[in-house]
Design a protein around this motif. Structure first.
Motif, mmCIF file in Angstrom:
data_model
loop_
_atom_site.group_PDB
_atom_site.id
_atom_site.type_symbol
_atom_site.label_atom_id
_atom_site.label_comp_id
_atom_site.label_asym_id
_atom_site.label_seq_id
_atom_site.Cartn_x
_atom_site.Cartn_y
_atom_site.Cartn_z
ATOM 1 N N PRO A 118 13.992 -1.058 -8.407
ATOM 2 C CA PRO A 118 13.887 -1.529 -7.012
ATOM 3 C C PRO A 118 12.446 -1.747 -6.543
ATOM 4 N N VAL A 119 11.552 -0.852 -6.947
ATOM 5 C CA VAL A 119 10.157 -0.997 -6.543
ATOM 6 C C VAL A 119 9.549 -2.225 -7.190
ATOM 7 N N MET A 120 9.780 -2.389 -8.474
ATOM 8 C CA MET A 120 9.194 -3.526 -9.184
ATOM 9 C C MET A 120 9.776 -4.851 -8.709
ATOM 10 N N SER A 121 11.049 -4.870 -8.312
ATOM 11 C CA SER A 121 11.638 -6.133 -7.874
ATOM 12 C C SER A 121 10.948 -6.654 -6.621
ATOM 13 N N SER A 122 10.579 -5.757 -5.720
ATOM 14 C CA SER A 122 9.882 -6.220 -4.516
ATOM 15 C C SER A 122 8.457 -6.645 -4.830
ATOM 16 N N LEU A 123 7.846 -6.034 -5.830
ATOM 17 C CA LEU A 123 6.466 -6.379 -6.184
ATOM 18 C C LEU A 123 6.382 -7.660 -7.011
ATOM 19 N N ILE A 124 7.316 -7.851 -7.914
ATOM 20 C CA ILE A 124 7.281 -9.010 -8.813
ATOM 21 C C ILE A 124 7.509 -10.301 -8.036
ATOM 22 N N ARG A 125 8.286 -10.231 -6.954
ATOM 23 C CA ARG A 125 8.488 -11.432 -6.152
ATOM 24 C C ARG A 125 7.179 -11.955 -5.579
ATOM 25 N N LYS A 180 0.830 -1.209 0.000
ATOM 26 C CA LYS A 180 0.000 0.000 0.000
ATOM 27 C C LYS A 180 0.860 1.253 0.000
ATOM 28 N N CYS A 181 1.927 1.234 0.776
ATOM 29 C CA CYS A 181 2.846 2.372 0.825
ATOM 30 C C CYS A 181 3.501 2.584 -0.540
ATOM 31 N N LEU A 182 3.963 1.501 -1.165
ATOM 32 C CA LEU A 182 4.568 1.615 -2.492
ATOM 33 C C LEU A 182 3.555 2.138 -3.501
ATOM 34 N N GLY A 183 2.323 1.666 -3.408
ATOM 35 C CA GLY A 183 1.279 2.143 -4.307
ATOM 36 C C GLY A 183 1.022 3.631 -4.131
ATOM 37 N N PHE A 184 0.986 4.079 -2.889
ATOM 38 C CA PHE A 184 0.765 5.494 -2.624
ATOM 39 C C PHE A 184 1.923 6.333 -3.156
ATOM 40 N N ILE A 185 3.129 5.887 -2.908
ATOM 41 C CA ILE A 185 4.313 6.629 -3.364
ATOM 42 C C ILE A 185 4.328 6.727 -4.882
#
Length: 122
Positions: A31-38, A11-16
């Protein structure tokens, strides 16, 4: 719990990603996508990825996506290589690792069965 912590992070990443400028988003894309794709199997992670995709150009998104996939594959290959080398150099440690892995699988299976029983009301 772990799920709550993960959903808060997503949620925090989505808001940012909705608040920062497109050019700034490009700087932090990998970096953002790497944490999400996992965690693609989590619905919230997919939602954030869709928000990112809608905010930037498709070519930029695909390039970042490919880069993240390459990073993940490199890590997997390196891990496999280390395990293969360990089997040759230290067979006792490799056997211990295998025993630990089967013990974890057994515990996970018991946990799954217990959850299924709770769901069925037993």
């Amino acid at each position: 719990s772990e799920e709550l912590r993960r959903s808060c992070c997503f949620k925090c990443l989505g808001f940012i990603t909705t608040q920062i400028d497109e050019n700034e988003l490009r700087n932090y894309l990998v970096p953002v996508m790497s944490s999400l794709i996992r965690f693609k199997d989590v619905e919230l992670a997919n939602d954030v990825l869709e928000v990112i995709e809608s905010r930037i150009e498709s070519a930029t998104y695909l390039q970042a996506f490919k880069e993240v996939q390459k990073q993940i594959q490199r890590v997997k290959d390196e891990r496999k290589r280390k395990i293969a080398v360990e089997k040759i150099e230290n067979p006792n440690a490799a056997a211990l690792r295998k025993l630990q892995k089967t013990a974890k699988k057994r515990v996970a299976k018991k946990r799954r069965i217990a959850k299924a029983r709770i769901k069925r009301g037993r």
